[in-house]
Design a protein around this motif. Sequence first.
Motif, short mmCIF file in Angstrom:
data_model
loop_
_atom_site.label_atom_id
_atom_site.label_comp_id
_atom_site.label_asym_id
_atom_site.label_seq_id
_atom_site.Cartn_x
_atom_site.Cartn_y
_atom_site.Cartn_z
N LYS A 71 0.84 -1.21 0.00
CA LYS A 71 0.00 0.00 0.00
C LYS A 71 0.87 1.25 0.00
O LYS A 71 0.61 2.20 -0.75
CB LYS A 71 -0.93 -0.01 1.21
N ALA A 72 1.92 1.28 0.80
CA ALA A 72 2.82 2.43 0.85
C ALA A 72 3.52 2.64 -0.48
O ALA A 72 3.66 3.77 -0.95
CB ALA A 72 3.84 2.26 1.97
N VAL A 73 3.96 1.55 -1.11
CA VAL A 73 4.64 1.64 -2.40
C VAL A 73 3.71 2.24 -3.45
O VAL A 73 4.09 3.13 -4.21
CB VAL A 73 5.16 0.26 -2.84
N ILE A 74 2.48 1.78 -3.46
CA ILE A 74 1.50 2.26 -4.44
C ILE A 74 1.08 3.69 -4.14
O ILE A 74 1.12 4.56 -5.02
CB ILE A 74 0.27 1.32 -4.47
N ASP A 75 0.69 3.95 -2.90
CA ASP A 75 0.15 5.27 -2.54
C ASP A 75 1.20 6.38 -2.53
O ASP A 75 0.91 7.52 -2.87
CB ASP A 75 -0.52 5.22 -1.16
N ASP A 76 2.42 6.06 -2.10
CA ASP A 76 3.44 7.09 -1.90
C ASP A 76 4.55 7.07 -2.95
O ASP A 76 5.56 7.75 -2.80
CB ASP A 76 4.04 6.97 -0.50
N ASN A 77 4.37 6.27 -4.00
CA ASN A 77 5.27 6.30 -5.15
C ASN A 77 6.72 5.90 -4.81
O ASN A 77 7.64 6.70 -4.94
CB ASN A 77 5.23 7.69 -5.78
N TYR A 78 6.90 4.67 -4.36
CA TYR A 78 8.22 4.13 -4.05
C TYR A 78 8.63 3.04 -5.03
O TYR A 78 7.78 2.38 -5.62
CB TYR A 78 8.24 3.51 -2.64
N ALA A 79 9.93 2.84 -5.13
CA ALA A 79 10.51 1.65 -5.76
C ALA A 79 11.05 0.80 -4.62
O ALA A 79 11.46 1.32 -3.58
CB ALA A 79 11.62 2.03 -6.72
N VAL A 80 11.05 -0.53 -4.81
CA VAL A 80 11.44 -1.45 -3.74
C VAL A 80 12.65 -2.27 -4.16
O VAL A 80 12.70 -2.80 -5.27
CB VAL A 80 10.28 -2.42 -3.40
N SER A 81 13.59 -2.40 -3.26
CA SER A 81 14.75 -3.26 -3.44
C SER A 81 14.64 -4.41 -2.45
O SER A 81 14.46 -4.17 -1.25
CB SER A 81 16.03 -2.46 -3.17
N LEU A 82 14.72 -5.64 -2.95
CA LEU A 82 14.65 -6.83 -2.10
C LEU A 82 15.96 -7.59 -2.23
O LEU A 82 16.30 -8.07 -3.31
CB LEU A 82 13.47 -7.71 -2.52
N LYS A 83 16.69 -7.70 -1.12
CA LYS A 83 17.98 -8.38 -1.12
C LYS A 83 17.85 -9.68 -0.34
O LYS A 83 17.62 -9.66 0.87
CB LYS A 83 19.04 -7.48 -0.49
N LEU A 85 13.54 1.04 0.30
CA LEU A 85 12.59 1.87 -0.45
C LEU A 85 13.30 3.10 -0.98
O LEU A 85 14.15 3.68 -0.30
CB LEU A 85 11.43 2.32 0.44
N LYS A 86 12.91 3.50 -2.17
CA LYS A 86 13.44 4.72 -2.78
C LYS A 86 12.27 5.50 -3.34
O LYS A 86 11.48 4.98 -4.14
CB LYS A 86 14.42 4.35 -3.90
N LYS A 87 12.12 6.73 -2.89
CA LYS A 87 11.04 7.60 -3.37
C LYS A 87 11.28 7.94 -4.83
O LYS A 87 12.40 8.27 -5.22
CB LYS A 87 10.99 8.87 -2.52
N ILE A 88 10.24 7.81 -5.62
CA ILE A 88 10.34 8.15 -7.04
C ILE A 88 9.74 9.54 -7.22
O ILE A 88 8.69 9.84 -6.67
CB ILE A 88 9.58 7.12 -7.90
N GLY A 89 10.44 10.39 -7.96
CA GLY A 89 10.00 11.78 -8.16
C GLY A 89 8.57 11.89 -8.64
O GLY A 89 8.10 11.07 -9.42
N ASP A 90 7.91 12.91 -8.15
CA ASP A 90 6.51 13.13 -8.52
C ASP A 90 6.36 13.80 -9.86
O ASP A 90 7.04 14.52 -10.36
CB ASP A 90 5.81 13.98 -7.45
#
Length: 155
Positions: free
Chosen positions: A71-83, A150-155
Motif C-alpha cells: 500500500k505504501a509503495v503504491i500510494d506514496d510512489n516508491y521503488a522497492v529493493s529486495l535483497k 525503499l526509494k522515493k520516485i520523483g513526482d
Amino acid sequence: MKTQIIALSAVVILFLSVNATKATKSAKEIKAKTTSVSAIALADLTKNLEYDFDKPAVRDAYYKKLDELAKAVIDDNYAVSLKGHADAIGAYKYNWVLSDKRAVTVKKYLISKGVKESRVITTPFGSTVPIASNATPEGRQKNRRVEIGLKKIGD
C-alpha cells in the motif's frame, strides 16, 4: 483623518502578517509531524524478513506487514529493493539460489497486491553478506533474511 487611516492600515497589515506567519509555522509543524510518523512507519515496514532454515516461503506473520508495504509503495510512489540472503550452512550455489527464491517470493507477493513489477528489483546474495555470526543458531537465523529498501520516485 489620514493619520488615523494610515495607522489603522498599519495595524491591519501587522495583524495579517503575524497570522500568516503563524499559519505557515503550523503547516510546517503538521508536515514535519506527518513526515516523522510516516518515517517511523516506513522504518517498521523495511525491517528484515527472517526465514526458516532451508525455506524460501514467507512466514505467515509477515503478510500483514507486506500488505502495508504494498500500500505504501503504491500510494506514496516508491521503488522497492529486495535483497535475499542465506546462512552459511550448505553449498555456496545452493544458498545463492535459495536467497534468490526468498527475494522473488516477496516480489511476487507485492505484485499480487498491485505493485507494478517494474517498481521491484531483487538481488540474491547467498551467504556472502552475513549480519551475524554463522557459528550460533541465533546468528544463522538473522542471516536468513530478505532486506527491504525503499526509494522515493520523483513526482
